[in-house]
Design a protein around this motif. Sequence first.
Motif, PDB file in Angstrom:
ATOM      1  N   TYR A 118       0.807  -1.221   0.000  1.00 18.39           N
ATOM      2  CA  TYR A 118       0.000   0.000   0.000  1.00 18.39           C
ATOM      3  C   TYR A 118       0.841   1.272   0.000  1.00 18.39           C
ATOM      4  CZ  TYR A 118      -3.298   3.511   1.652  1.00 18.39           C
ATOM      5  OH  TYR A 118      -4.048   4.645   1.790  1.00 18.39           O
ATOM      6  N   TYR A 119       1.800   1.374   0.915  1.00 15.64           N
ATOM      7  CA  TYR A 119       2.585   2.608   1.031  1.00 15.64           C
ATOM      8  C   TYR A 119       3.478   2.816  -0.184  1.00 15.64           C
ATOM      9  CZ  TYR A 119       0.826   2.742   5.762  1.00 15.64           C
ATOM     10  OH  TYR A 119      -0.002   2.792   6.838  1.00 15.64           O
ATOM     11  N   ASN A 120       3.985   1.739  -0.744  1.00 14.46           N
ATOM     12  CA  ASN A 120       4.779   1.863  -1.970  1.00 14.46           C
ATOM     13  C   ASN A 120       3.909   2.319  -3.136  1.00 14.46           C
ATOM     14  OD1 ASN A 120       7.265   1.144  -0.868  1.00 14.46           O
ATOM     15  ND2 ASN A 120       6.829  -1.023  -1.093  1.00 14.46           N
ATOM     16  N   ILE A 121       2.688   1.837  -3.185  1.00 13.28           N
ATOM     17  CA  ILE A 121       1.762   2.246  -4.254  1.00 13.28           C
ATOM     18  C   ILE A 121       1.445   3.730  -4.125  1.00 13.28           C
ATOM     19  CG2 ILE A 121      -0.597   1.982  -5.130  1.00 13.28           C
ATOM     20  CD1 ILE A 121      -0.317  -1.036  -4.337  1.00 13.28           C
ATOM     21  N   VAL A 122       1.123   4.178  -2.909  1.00 16.15           N
ATOM     22  CA  VAL A 122       0.807   5.597  -2.679  1.00 16.15           C
ATOM     23  C   VAL A 122       2.011   6.463  -3.028  1.00 16.15           C
ATOM     24  CG1 VAL A 122       0.227   7.326  -0.929  1.00 16.15           C
ATOM     25  CG2 VAL A 122      -0.978   5.140  -0.963  1.00 16.15           C
ATOM     26  N   ALA A 123       3.203   6.073  -2.587  1.00 14.65           N
ATOM     27  CA  ALA A 123       4.413   6.842  -2.900  1.00 14.65           C
ATOM     28  C   ALA A 123       4.625   6.907  -4.405  1.00 14.65           C
ATOM     29  CB  ALA A 123       5.626   6.225  -2.212  1.00 14.65           C
ATOM     30  N   GLY A 124       4.412   5.796  -5.088  1.00 18.15           N
ATOM     31  CA  GLY A 124       4.542   5.772  -6.547  1.00 18.15           C
ATOM     32  C   GLY A 124       3.590   6.740  -7.219  1.00 18.15           C
ATOM     33  N   TRP A 125       2.334   6.762  -6.782  1.00 16.41           N
ATOM     34  CA  TRP A 125       1.356   7.706  -7.341  1.00 16.41           C
ATOM     35  C   TRP A 125       1.818   9.140  -7.134  1.00 16.41           C
ATOM     36  CZ3 TRP A 125      -3.449   5.259  -4.587  1.00 16.41           C
ATOM     37  CH2 TRP A 125      -3.864   4.116  -5.283  1.00 16.41           C
ATOM     38  N   MET A 126       2.304   9.428  -5.925  1.00 17.07           N
ATOM     39  CA  MET A 126       2.707  10.796  -5.593  1.00 17.07           C
ATOM     40  C   MET A 126       3.904  11.243  -6.441  1.00 17.07           C
ATOM     41  SD  MET A 126       2.237  10.540  -1.458  1.00 17.07           S
ATOM     42  CE  MET A 126       2.905  12.156  -1.092  1.00 17.07           C
ATOM     43  N   ILE A 127       4.897  10.374  -6.563  1.00 14.70           N
ATOM     44  CA  ILE A 127       6.081  10.722  -7.343  1.00 14.70           C
ATOM     45  C   ILE A 127       5.720  10.870  -8.820  1.00 14.70           C
ATOM     46  CG2 ILE A 127       8.339   9.889  -8.130  1.00 14.70           C
ATOM     47  CD1 ILE A 127       8.612   8.581  -5.299  1.00 14.70           C
ATOM     48  N   LYS A 128       4.918   9.953  -9.339  1.00 15.90           N
ATOM     49  CA  LYS A 128       4.503  10.013 -10.752  1.00 15.90           C
ATOM     50  C   LYS A 128       3.762  11.321 -11.025  1.00 15.90           C
ATOM     51  CE  LYS A 128       1.850   7.604 -14.226  1.00 15.90           C
ATOM     52  NZ  LYS A 128       0.478   7.304 -14.425  1.00 15.90           N
ATOM     53  N   GLU A 129       2.832  11.675 -10.154  1.00 18.06           N
ATOM     54  CA  GLU A 129       2.070  12.909 -10.341  1.00 18.06           C
ATOM     55  C   GLU A 129       2.988  14.128 -10.271  1.00 18.06           C
ATOM     56  OE1 GLU A 129      -1.319  15.370  -7.973  1.00 18.06           O
ATOM     57  OE2 GLU A 129      -1.704  13.228  -8.271  1.00 18.06           O
ATOM     58  N   TYR A 130       3.924  14.126  -9.341  1.00 17.92           N
ATOM     59  CA  TYR A 130       4.866  15.239  -9.219  1.00 17.92           C
ATOM     60  C   TYR A 130       5.673  15.405 -10.504  1.00 17.92           C
ATOM     61  CZ  TYR A 130       8.972  17.899  -7.858  1.00 17.92           C
ATOM     62  OH  TYR A 130       9.976  18.823  -7.812  1.00 17.92           O
ATOM     63  N   ILE A 131       6.212  14.308 -11.016  1.00 18.19           N
ATOM     64  CA  ILE A 131       7.038  14.365 -12.227  1.00 18.19           C
ATOM     65  C   ILE A 131       6.206  14.809 -13.428  1.00 18.19           C
ATOM     66  CG2 ILE A 131       8.365  12.956 -13.860  1.00 18.19           C
ATOM     67  CD1 ILE A 131       9.331  11.345 -11.381  1.00 18.19           C
ATOM     68  N   GLU A 132       4.980  14.272 -13.545  1.00 20.93           N
ATOM     69  CA  GLU A 132       4.119  14.669 -14.666  1.00 20.93           C
ATOM     70  C   GLU A 132       3.787  16.158 -14.613  1.00 20.93           C
ATOM     71  OE1 GLU A 132       0.805  11.966 -14.477  1.00 20.93           O
ATOM     72  OE2 GLU A 132       1.933  10.358 -15.472  1.00 20.93           O
ATOM     73  N   LYS A 133       3.454  16.666 -13.438  1.00 23.54           N
ATOM     74  CA  LYS A 133       3.151  18.100 -13.299  1.00 23.54           C
ATOM     75  C   LYS A 133       4.387  18.941 -13.583  1.00 23.54           C
ATOM     76  CE  LYS A 133      -0.715  18.085 -10.091  1.00 23.54           C
ATOM     77  NZ  LYS A 133      -1.171  18.455  -8.751  1.00 23.54           N
ATOM     78  N   LEU A 134       5.537  18.499 -13.089  1.00 22.21           N
ATOM     79  CA  LEU A 134       6.777  19.235 -13.313  1.00 22.21           C
ATOM     80  C   LEU A 134       7.107  19.263 -14.808  1.00 22.21           C
ATOM     81  CD1 LEU A 134       9.191  20.679 -11.939  1.00 22.21           C
ATOM     82  CD2 LEU A 134      10.334  18.459 -11.909  1.00 22.21           C
ATOM     83  N   ASN A 135       6.979  18.120 -15.468  1.00 21.45           N
ATOM     84  CA  ASN A 135       7.253  18.062 -16.910  1.00 21.45           C
ATOM     85  C   ASN A 135       6.280  18.927 -17.694  1.00 21.45           C
ATOM     86  OD1 ASN A 135       9.415  16.355 -16.507  1.00 21.45           O
ATOM     87  ND2 ASN A 135       8.276  14.493 -16.970  1.00 21.45           N
ATOM     88  N   TRP A 136       5.022  18.896 -17.312  1.00 20.09           N
ATOM     89  CA  TRP A 136       4.017  19.714 -17.993  1.00 20.09           C
ATOM     90  C   TRP A 136       4.344  21.195 -17.791  1.00 20.09           C
ATOM     91  CZ3 TRP A 136       0.514  23.417 -16.372  1.00 20.09           C
ATOM     92  CH2 TRP A 136      -0.426  23.806 -17.330  1.00 20.09           C
ATOM     93  N   SER A 137       4.653  21.571 -16.563  1.00 22.16           N
ATOM     94  CA  SER A 137       4.985  22.963 -16.247  1.00 22.16           C
ATOM     95  C   SER A 137       6.227  23.412 -17.025  1.00 22.16           C
ATOM     96  CB  SER A 137       5.219  23.111 -14.751  1.00 22.16           C
ATOM     97  OG  SER A 137       5.593  24.417 -14.427  1.00 22.16           O
ATOM     98  N   ASN A 138       7.260  22.576 -17.036  1.00 21.21           N
ATOM     99  CA  ASN A 138       8.486  22.912 -17.771  1.00 21.21           C
ATOM    100  C   ASN A 138       8.202  23.058 -19.258  1.00 21.21           C
ATOM    101  OD1 ASN A 138       9.995  22.921 -15.439  1.00 21.21           O
ATOM    102  ND2 ASN A 138      10.770  20.847 -15.709  1.00 21.21           N
ATOM    103  N   SER A 139       7.338  22.196 -19.785  1.00 24.37           N
ATOM    104  CA  SER A 139       6.971  22.254 -21.203  1.00 24.37           C
ATOM    105  C   SER A 139       6.250  23.554 -21.522  1.00 24.37           C
ATOM    106  CB  SER A 139       6.091  21.048 -21.552  1.00 24.37           C
ATOM    107  OG  SER A 139       5.602  21.158 -22.853  1.00 24.37           O
ATOM    108  N   VAL A 140       5.319  23.941 -20.666  1.00 25.96           N
ATOM    109  CA  VAL A 140       4.576  25.188 -20.875  1.00 25.96           C
ATOM    110  C   VAL A 140       5.522  26.382 -20.822  1.00 25.96           C
ATOM    111  CG1 VAL A 140       2.858  26.741 -19.862  1.00 25.96           C
ATOM    112  CG2 VAL A 140       2.358  24.298 -20.089  1.00 25.96           C
ATOM    113  N   HIS A 141       6.422  26.404 -19.832  1.00 24.21           N
ATOM    114  CA  HIS A 141       7.380  27.509 -19.715  1.00 24.21           C
ATOM    115  C   HIS A 141       8.271  27.590 -20.958  1.00 24.21           C
ATOM    116  CE1 HIS A 141       6.299  28.807 -15.741  1.00 24.21           C
ATOM    117  NE2 HIS A 141       6.428  27.577 -15.259  1.00 24.21           N
TER     118      HIS A 141
END
Length: 150
Positions: A118-141
Amino acid sequence: MTDNKKFNAVLSDSGMTMYALAKRSGVPYTTINEIHNGKNDINQCAAGTVYRLAAAFGVSADEIINDINYLDGIKGKYKGIEYTWSTDECSYITFEYNGESVTLSTGAYYNIPSRFDYYNIVAGWMIKEYIEKLNWSNSVHAKVDKLKHE
């Protein structure tokens, strides 16, 4: 100093003095006094001491020991990114990404031992979402910067 809240609450509710508890439990008065005043963490006491105190109160050991945080310090890895769980009012993961330390909050306090992943799954979701948002933000900039220079 440790705040042995549960022990002190049970002691107060029992109406017993520390001296009476020492006589009833067979635990030395000085040990009880040190637990009461936070000089000793009840969770670091010998199991026999905890069980004798609990029996003298007529409660289970769980009712007098401090809550244990099962999650603090648990480490894991998601797609090569190592993270560590920690908690206070909320549960967090901390990891390094692109040379920066990142801390993400779950928005909730987790403290349940899990035999599942469970905790590994939650951590994975959080890291994936962070990276996706960061990549999207960097792309927009990058796209905005390109438009500015045209």
